[in-house]
Design a protein around this motif. Structure first.
Motif, PDB file in Angstrom:
ATOM      1  N   LEU A 221       0.761  -1.328   0.031  1.00 55.97           N
ATOM      2  CA  LEU A 221       0.063   0.020   0.049  1.00 55.97           C
ATOM      3  C   LEU A 221       0.906   1.186   0.025  1.00 55.97           C
ATOM      4  O   LEU A 221       0.538   2.289  -0.502  1.00 55.97           O
ATOM      5  CB  LEU A 221      -1.086  -0.095   1.098  1.00 55.97           C
ATOM      6  CG  LEU A 221      -2.229  -0.693   1.191  1.00 55.97           C
ATOM      7  CD1 LEU A 221      -3.168  -0.285   2.334  1.00 55.97           C
ATOM      8  CD2 LEU A 221      -3.227  -0.019  -0.135  1.00 55.97           C
ATOM      9  N   CYS A 222       1.949   1.240   0.532  1.00 57.02           N
ATOM     10  CA  CYS A 222       2.780   2.264   0.759  1.00 57.02           C
ATOM     11  C   CYS A 222       3.244   2.657  -1.030  1.00 57.02           C
ATOM     12  O   CYS A 222       3.298   4.027  -1.209  1.00 57.02           O
ATOM     13  CB  CYS A 222       4.072   2.149   1.249  1.00 57.02           C
ATOM     14  SG  CYS A 222       3.787   1.826   3.073  1.00 57.02           S
ATOM     15  N   ASP A 223       3.480   1.943  -1.717  1.00 58.63           N
ATOM     16  CA  ASP A 223       3.965   2.232  -3.134  1.00 58.63           C
ATOM     17  C   ASP A 223       2.588   2.754  -3.943  1.00 58.63           C
ATOM     18  O   ASP A 223       2.817   3.617  -4.426  1.00 58.63           O
ATOM     19  CB  ASP A 223       4.222   0.803  -3.919  1.00 58.63           C
ATOM     20  CG  ASP A 223       5.081   0.287  -3.200  1.00 58.63           C
ATOM     21  OD1 ASP A 223       6.285   0.729  -3.197  1.00 58.63           O
ATOM     22  OD2 ASP A 223       5.219  -0.902  -3.219  1.00 58.63           O
ATOM     23  N   LEU A 224       1.299   2.344  -3.321  1.00 59.50           N
ATOM     24  CA  LEU A 224       0.293   2.912  -3.864  1.00 59.50           C
ATOM     25  C   LEU A 224       0.196   4.335  -3.534  1.00 59.50           C
ATOM     26  O   LEU A 224      -0.046   5.195  -4.180  1.00 59.50           O
ATOM     27  CB  LEU A 224      -0.936   2.119  -3.387  1.00 59.50           C
ATOM     28  CG  LEU A 224      -2.366   2.831  -3.760  1.00 59.50           C
ATOM     29  CD1 LEU A 224      -2.721   2.624  -5.375  1.00 59.50           C
ATOM     30  CD2 LEU A 224      -3.430   2.302  -3.074  1.00 59.50           C
ATOM     31  N   LYS A 225       0.160   4.438  -2.202  1.00 56.58           N
ATOM     32  CA  LYS A 225       0.099   5.922  -1.456  1.00 56.58           C
ATOM     33  C   LYS A 225       1.269   6.944  -2.277  1.00 56.58           C
ATOM     34  O   LYS A 225       0.999   8.039  -2.706  1.00 56.58           O
ATOM     35  CB  LYS A 225       0.371   6.101  -0.125  1.00 56.58           C
ATOM     36  CG  LYS A 225       0.148   7.273   0.366  1.00 56.58           C
ATOM     37  CD  LYS A 225      -0.438   7.213   1.764  1.00 56.58           C
ATOM     38  CE  LYS A 225      -0.583   8.461   2.650  1.00 56.58           C
ATOM     39  NZ  LYS A 225      -0.818   9.872   2.070  1.00 56.58           N
ATOM     40  N   GLY A 226       2.243   6.339  -2.437  1.00 59.38           N
ATOM     41  CA  GLY A 226       3.435   7.049  -3.036  1.00 59.38           C
ATOM     42  C   GLY A 226       3.107   7.735  -4.507  1.00 59.38           C
ATOM     43  O   GLY A 226       3.135   8.928  -4.811  1.00 59.38           O
ATOM     44  N   ILE A 227       2.740   6.791  -5.401  1.00 57.49           N
ATOM     45  CA  ILE A 227       2.390   6.972  -6.683  1.00 57.49           C
ATOM     46  C   ILE A 227       1.109   7.979  -6.762  1.00 57.49           C
ATOM     47  O   ILE A 227       1.013   9.156  -7.466  1.00 57.49           O
ATOM     48  CB  ILE A 227       1.827   5.696  -7.474  1.00 57.49           C
ATOM     49  CG1 ILE A 227       3.112   5.045  -7.533  1.00 57.49           C
ATOM     50  CG2 ILE A 227       1.217   6.175  -8.709  1.00 57.49           C
ATOM     51  CD1 ILE A 227       3.609   4.786  -9.108  1.00 57.49           C
ATOM     52  N   LEU A 228       0.140   7.742  -5.712  1.00 58.00           N
ATOM     53  CA  LEU A 228      -1.047   8.542  -5.917  1.00 58.00           C
ATOM     54  C   LEU A 228      -0.742  10.102  -5.434  1.00 58.00           C
ATOM     55  O   LEU A 228      -1.327  11.019  -5.871  1.00 58.00           O
ATOM     56  CB  LEU A 228      -2.055   8.109  -5.157  1.00 58.00           C
ATOM     57  CG  LEU A 228      -2.651   6.723  -5.700  1.00 58.00           C
ATOM     58  CD1 LEU A 228      -3.848   5.998  -4.807  1.00 58.00           C
ATOM     59  CD2 LEU A 228      -3.280   7.056  -6.992  1.00 58.00           C
ATOM     60  N   ASP A 229       0.111  10.301  -4.268  1.00 57.56           N
ATOM     61  CA  ASP A 229       0.531  11.583  -3.913  1.00 57.56           C
ATOM     62  C   ASP A 229       1.112  12.458  -4.975  1.00 57.56           C
ATOM     63  O   ASP A 229       0.984  13.629  -5.124  1.00 57.56           O
ATOM     64  CB  ASP A 229       1.472  11.544  -2.865  1.00 57.56           C
ATOM     65  CG  ASP A 229       1.010  11.262  -1.409  1.00 57.56           C
ATOM     66  OD1 ASP A 229      -0.209  12.128  -1.091  1.00 57.56           O
ATOM     67  OD2 ASP A 229       1.501  10.636  -0.405  1.00 57.56           O
ATOM     68  N   VAL A 230       1.787  11.726  -5.925  1.00 56.46           N
ATOM     69  CA  VAL A 230       2.618  12.499  -7.055  1.00 56.46           C
ATOM     70  C   VAL A 230       1.234  12.816  -7.963  1.00 56.46           C
ATOM     71  O   VAL A 230       1.306  13.902  -8.496  1.00 56.46           O
ATOM     72  CB  VAL A 230       3.491  11.558  -8.075  1.00 56.46           C
ATOM     73  CG1 VAL A 230       4.067  12.284  -9.206  1.00 56.46           C
ATOM     74  CG2 VAL A 230       4.592  11.307  -6.994  1.00 56.46           C
ATOM     75  N   PHE A 231       0.470  11.822  -8.166  1.00 53.85           N
ATOM     76  CA  PHE A 231      -0.879  12.288  -8.934  1.00 53.85           C
ATOM     77  C   PHE A 231      -1.542  13.416  -8.490  1.00 53.85           C
ATOM     78  O   PHE A 231      -1.898  14.487  -9.274  1.00 53.85           O
ATOM     79  CB  PHE A 231      -1.493  10.913  -9.063  1.00 53.85           C
ATOM     80  CG  PHE A 231      -3.039  11.063  -9.531  1.00 53.85           C
ATOM     81  CD1 PHE A 231      -3.365  11.668 -10.675  1.00 53.85           C
ATOM     82  CD2 PHE A 231      -4.130  10.783  -8.532  1.00 53.85           C
ATOM     83  CE1 PHE A 231      -4.727  11.877 -11.123  1.00 53.85           C
ATOM     84  CE2 PHE A 231      -5.329  11.040  -8.751  1.00 53.85           C
ATOM     85  CZ  PHE A 231      -5.941  11.598 -10.146  1.00 53.85           C
ATOM     86  N   VAL A 232      -1.918  13.430  -7.413  1.00 54.96           N
ATOM     87  CA  VAL A 232      -2.716  14.615  -6.904  1.00 54.96           C
ATOM     88  C   VAL A 232      -1.922  15.786  -6.949  1.00 54.96           C
ATOM     89  O   VAL A 232      -2.532  16.905  -7.003  1.00 54.96           O
ATOM     90  CB  VAL A 232      -3.292  14.382  -5.414  1.00 54.96           C
ATOM     91  CG1 VAL A 232      -4.265  13.084  -5.508  1.00 54.96           C
ATOM     92  CG2 VAL A 232      -2.404  14.163  -4.171  1.00 54.96           C
ATOM     93  N   LYS A 233      -0.747  15.894  -6.535  1.00 54.75           N
ATOM     94  CA  LYS A 233      -0.046  16.916  -6.414  1.00 54.75           C
ATOM     95  C   LYS A 233       0.043  17.581  -7.979  1.00 54.75           C
ATOM     96  O   LYS A 233       0.289  18.703  -8.318  1.00 54.75           O
ATOM     97  CB  LYS A 233       1.513  16.993  -6.093  1.00 54.75           C
ATOM     98  CG  LYS A 233       1.577  16.604  -4.574  1.00 54.75           C
ATOM     99  CD  LYS A 233       3.093  16.491  -4.225  1.00 54.75           C
ATOM    100  CE  LYS A 233       3.144  16.080  -2.449  1.00 54.75           C
ATOM    101  NZ  LYS A 233       2.130  16.533  -1.452  1.00 54.75           N
ATOM    102  N   LYS A 234       0.305  16.931  -8.834  1.00 56.13           N
ATOM    103  CA  LYS A 234       0.298  17.320 -10.525  1.00 56.13           C
ATOM    104  C   LYS A 234      -1.120  17.770 -10.855  1.00 56.13           C
ATOM    105  O   LYS A 234      -1.104  18.667 -11.710  1.00 56.13           O
ATOM    106  CB  LYS A 234       0.826  16.097 -11.264  1.00 56.13           C
ATOM    107  CG  LYS A 234       2.349  15.922 -11.112  1.00 56.13           C
ATOM    108  CD  LYS A 234       2.992  15.530 -12.034  1.00 56.13           C
ATOM    109  CE  LYS A 234       4.714  15.493 -11.844  1.00 56.13           C
ATOM    110  NZ  LYS A 234       5.211  14.478 -12.542  1.00 56.13           N
ATOM    111  N   ILE A 235      -2.009  17.086 -10.387  1.00 56.21           N
ATOM    112  CA  ILE A 235      -3.515  17.459 -10.889  1.00 56.21           C
ATOM    113  C   ILE A 235      -4.064  18.433 -10.044  1.00 56.21           C
ATOM    114  O   ILE A 235      -4.638  19.492 -10.695  1.00 56.21           O
ATOM    115  CB  ILE A 235      -4.429  16.132 -10.876  1.00 56.21           C
ATOM    116  CG1 ILE A 235      -3.992  15.574 -12.181  1.00 56.21           C
ATOM    117  CG2 ILE A 235      -5.958  16.560 -10.803  1.00 56.21           C
ATOM    118  CD1 ILE A 235      -4.634  15.905 -13.422  1.00 56.21           C
TER     119      ILE A 235
END
Ligand code: DAH
Length: 340
Positions: A221-235
């Motif tokens: 789940l940490c990998d998932l959260k890391g990727i999604l954090d990048v996603f929300v910051k960019k969007i």
């Protein structure tokens, strides 16, 4: 005879002078000097003139002809100059006039958001897999751990084309095709249209999702959260973060609902986030081992995470659109405002 010629000459000059265009002038030339013209008639009548008078009369005729020709030529030059002047006049450009405005087109907001999503995940190494809109019940449900009579089927009202075929209700169906055809490591996104019998201000029978799937050794789940954090910051902006809440999807275990901190109030609470400081943006989770095993992936070695993003929802949040229909109506007043 001299008088007759004088008359012809005066009459001709009057006609020439009153000609108001080159076409008219040509007509006048033919009536006077042409084969059936008055002057030609005089020449033809020369045989009746006494032989001793013929040179004199001939000379008068020639003088008359010359005078008329000169007059015609002069008039022609004048008319040509006038025609040219009018042409220039009509072609004159007023360089002080403001320029005409041309509308420039832009991509539809849905295309803009989809492209942004593909760019963001593409930059993190995700490949794009395009699934099909018509799916079998097996790929859309059963292989995703949702067999017949599974209560989770009620979460999605399905358009069936036959007992076997349906319009996919979720891009998750693509996960199975990818895992059946490719060995881990897998890192894909799959954007596309999905269909559900659902219709209100925030739901439409046709909408778009983007699936994400990562399968590799030691994925959690940490990998998932890391990727999604990048996603929300960019969007949604550099200052936003994600929050995971427990949820349920048959194809993930554990399953989470992902919220983004409110990009409008910064988390203090406002109308957009309904006072909570958080906005729900997508569903995700660790891929259920039953799903991996069904695709022949060894769960002792591999694990994965998956997520599903509603693209309209992202567009509505990002551009402050409160009715999903505005994204399908092609109203230029809406579309013109959105150009990222
Ligand atoms: N398919 C889900 C839906 O349409 C969204 C979703 C949730 C996709 C969790 C996922 C996931 O891949 O892990 O509601």
């Amino acid at each position: 005879m001299k008088e007759k010629l004088q008359k012809i000459r005066e009459n001709a000059i009057a006609q020439i002078e009153s000609s108001d265009g080159l076409a008219k002038l040509n007509e006048v030339r033919t009536t006077i000097l042409g084969k059936k013209g008055e002057l030609t008639a005089v020449l033809k009548g020369m045989k009746e003139v006494a032989p001793e008078d013929r040179p004199k009369v001939g000379q008068w005729v020639n003088e008359t002809r010359e005078a008329i020709e000169n007059c015609l030529e002069e008039k022609k030059t004048k008319l040509e100059a006038e025609a040219l002047r009018l042409k220039y006049e009509s072609e004159k450009i007023d360089v002080t006039m403001p320029a005409e405005k041309h509308l420039t087109g832009n991509l539809h907001p849905m295309t803009q958001v989809k492209n942004q999503l593909v760019d963001i995940f593409g930059s993190m190494g995700f490949e794009v897999y395009e699934g099909t809109e018509i799916e079998t019940d097996h790929y859309n449900f059963t292989a995703l751990n949702t067999p017949q009579d599974h209560p989770a089927r009620d979460m999605q009202d399905t358009f069936y084309l036959s007992p076997e075929y349906l319009l996919r209700t979720q891009t998750s169906a693509g996960q199975i095709h990818v895992m059946e055809n490719k060995k881990p490591p897998i890192k894909i996104i799959s954007p596309g249209k999905v269909f559900r019998s659902d219709d209100d201000a925030t739901h439409s029978p046709m909408f778009s999702q983007m699936e994400g799937l990562v399968v590799d050794k030691g994925i959690n789940l940490c990998d998932l959260k890391g990727i999604l954090d990048v996603f929300v910051k960019k969007i949604f902006g550099e200052n936003t973060v994600t929050r995971l809440r427990p949820s349920y999807f048959p194809f993930t275990e554990p399953s989470v609902e992902v919220d983004v901190s409110c990009f409008q109030c910064g988390g203090k609470g406002c109308k957009l986030c309904k006072g909570t400081g958080w906005i729900e943006v997508l569903g995700a989770g660790i891929v259920n081992t039953k799903v991996l095993e069904g695709c022949g992936i060894d769960t002792n070695e591999y694990s994965g995470f998956a997520f599903g993003i509603g693209i309209e929802r992202i567009a509505m949040l990002k551009y402050g659109i409160n009715n999903i229909k505005l994204l399908f109506e092609s109203d230029l007043r809406v579309l013109e405002q959105i150009d990222d």
